[in-house]
Write an enzyme that holds these catalytic residues in place. Structure first.
Site, short mmCIF file in Angstrom:
data_model
loop_
_atom_site.label_atom_id
_atom_site.label_comp_id
_atom_site.label_asym_id
_atom_site.label_seq_id
_atom_site.Cartn_x
_atom_site.Cartn_y
_atom_site.Cartn_z
N LYS A 37 4.53 42.58 -7.62
CA LYS A 37 5.58 42.01 -8.48
C LYS A 37 6.65 41.46 -7.57
O LYS A 37 7.34 42.20 -6.85
CB LYS A 37 6.15 43.10 -9.40
CG LYS A 37 7.24 42.59 -10.34
CD LYS A 37 6.69 41.62 -11.37
CE LYS A 37 7.76 41.17 -12.34
NZ LYS A 37 7.26 40.23 -13.37
N GLU A 109 2.31 38.62 -9.49
CA GLU A 109 2.91 38.30 -10.79
C GLU A 109 4.32 37.79 -10.60
O GLU A 109 5.15 38.42 -9.95
CB GLU A 109 2.93 39.53 -11.70
CG GLU A 109 3.48 39.21 -13.08
CD GLU A 109 3.60 40.41 -13.99
OE1 GLU A 109 4.30 40.31 -15.01
OE2 GLU A 109 3.01 41.47 -13.67
N GLY A 110 4.58 36.63 -11.18
CA GLY A 110 5.90 36.04 -11.07
C GLY A 110 6.87 36.59 -12.09
O GLY A 110 6.64 37.63 -12.71
N PRO A 200 -6.05 39.84 -27.15
CA PRO A 200 -5.56 40.09 -28.50
C PRO A 200 -4.12 40.60 -28.52
O PRO A 200 -3.73 41.40 -27.65
CB PRO A 200 -6.53 41.16 -29.05
CG PRO A 200 -7.76 41.02 -28.21
CD PRO A 200 -7.27 40.61 -26.85
N ALA A 201 -3.35 40.16 -29.48
CA ALA A 201 -1.98 40.64 -29.64
C ALA A 201 -1.98 42.15 -29.79
O ALA A 201 -2.84 42.73 -30.47
CB ALA A 201 -1.34 39.99 -30.86
#
Length: 241
Positions: A37, A109-110, A200-201
């Site tokens: 990160k 990950e930005g 999926p949400a």
């Protein structure tokens, strides 16, 4: 170099959950994974950040975080307001390259979108990806408005000589509307890159065991999964009136 940079077309598009899904799927395929990160904002020192959430969902990944700032702002702004040193693109690239010597896959990950600023000089995740010569996975929204932001992100990548590895929809709704269904065909067209998955949400609320078992079903073979983009598009395609 086994580095994949993961960016969003904006905030709250599901980037961290997609990162976790990519990590879980790679682990299931027998690969060692590290998650970097670049800068965590809006999280207290004693709170778990995005890298910790990826590890919780995905499993045995190595995690690293270069900087943490308390306010939920762009990293450059958050660093300035906190009176702390910013993170520079070369530091992101160096940390990723070091992790790559010890892991099969490094996921970087930005924060927010591709051109969110990390330092006062205007350094971005795109600059770090350029230093690494790494492909960039674009996480985008399902519905109305996503075509514009996705195409702008892909154009910016290509203007820098970077390759969009593909697109993943970060939160596919249980009941998609017409725009979301049409976007399944339009997103790869405007981006000039393949659709590599649809998460999926609500997937981030699954138990870790459930998340790990399901993750390969959300991602295409290009990301070590089993998801079939053509079959998904046929199933979800809107009916012609």
């Amino acid at each position: 170099m086994p580095v994949l940079v993961i960016t969003g077309t904006g905030t709250e598009v599901g980037k961290t959950v997609v990162t976790a899904a990519v990590a879980a799927t790679a682990l299931a395929a027998g690969r060692s994974v590290a998650v970097l990160k670049a800068a965590q904002t809006g999280v207290r020192p004693d709170e778990p950040g995005d890298a910790a959430e990826v590890a919780r969902l995905a499993g045995a990944v190595t995690t690293a975080e270069l900087a943490r700032y308390p306010e939920p702002l762009a990293p450059a702004t958050a660093a300035r307001r906190a009176g702390r040193a910013p993170v520079h693109p070369h530091e992101i690239a160096e940390a990723a390259a070091k992790l790559a010597t010890e892991h099969d896959l490094v996921l970087v990950e930005g924060a927010g979108g591709l051109l969110v600023r990390f330092d006062a000089a205007g350094g971005t995740l795109a600059d770090a990806a350029g230093l690494l010569s790494a492909p960039v996975l674009v996480v985008t929204q399902a519905g109305l408005g996503t075509l514009n932001t996705t195409e702008l992100t892909a154009r910016e990548l290509r203007s820098r000589g970077l390759a969009p590895a593909g697109i993943v929809i970060g939160s596919w709704p249980a009941v998609p509307d017409l725009a979301a269904r049409c976007n399944l065909a339009d997103l790869p067209d405007v981006a000039g890159a393949p659709l590599l998955g649809a998460v999926p949400a609500g997937s981030g609320a699954l138990s870790p065991a459930g998340f790990r078992a399901s993750a390969p079903d959300w991602l295409a073979p290009g990301l070590d999964g089993t998801w079939d983009a053509v079959a998904f598009q046929v199933r979800e395609a809107p009916r012609v009136s």
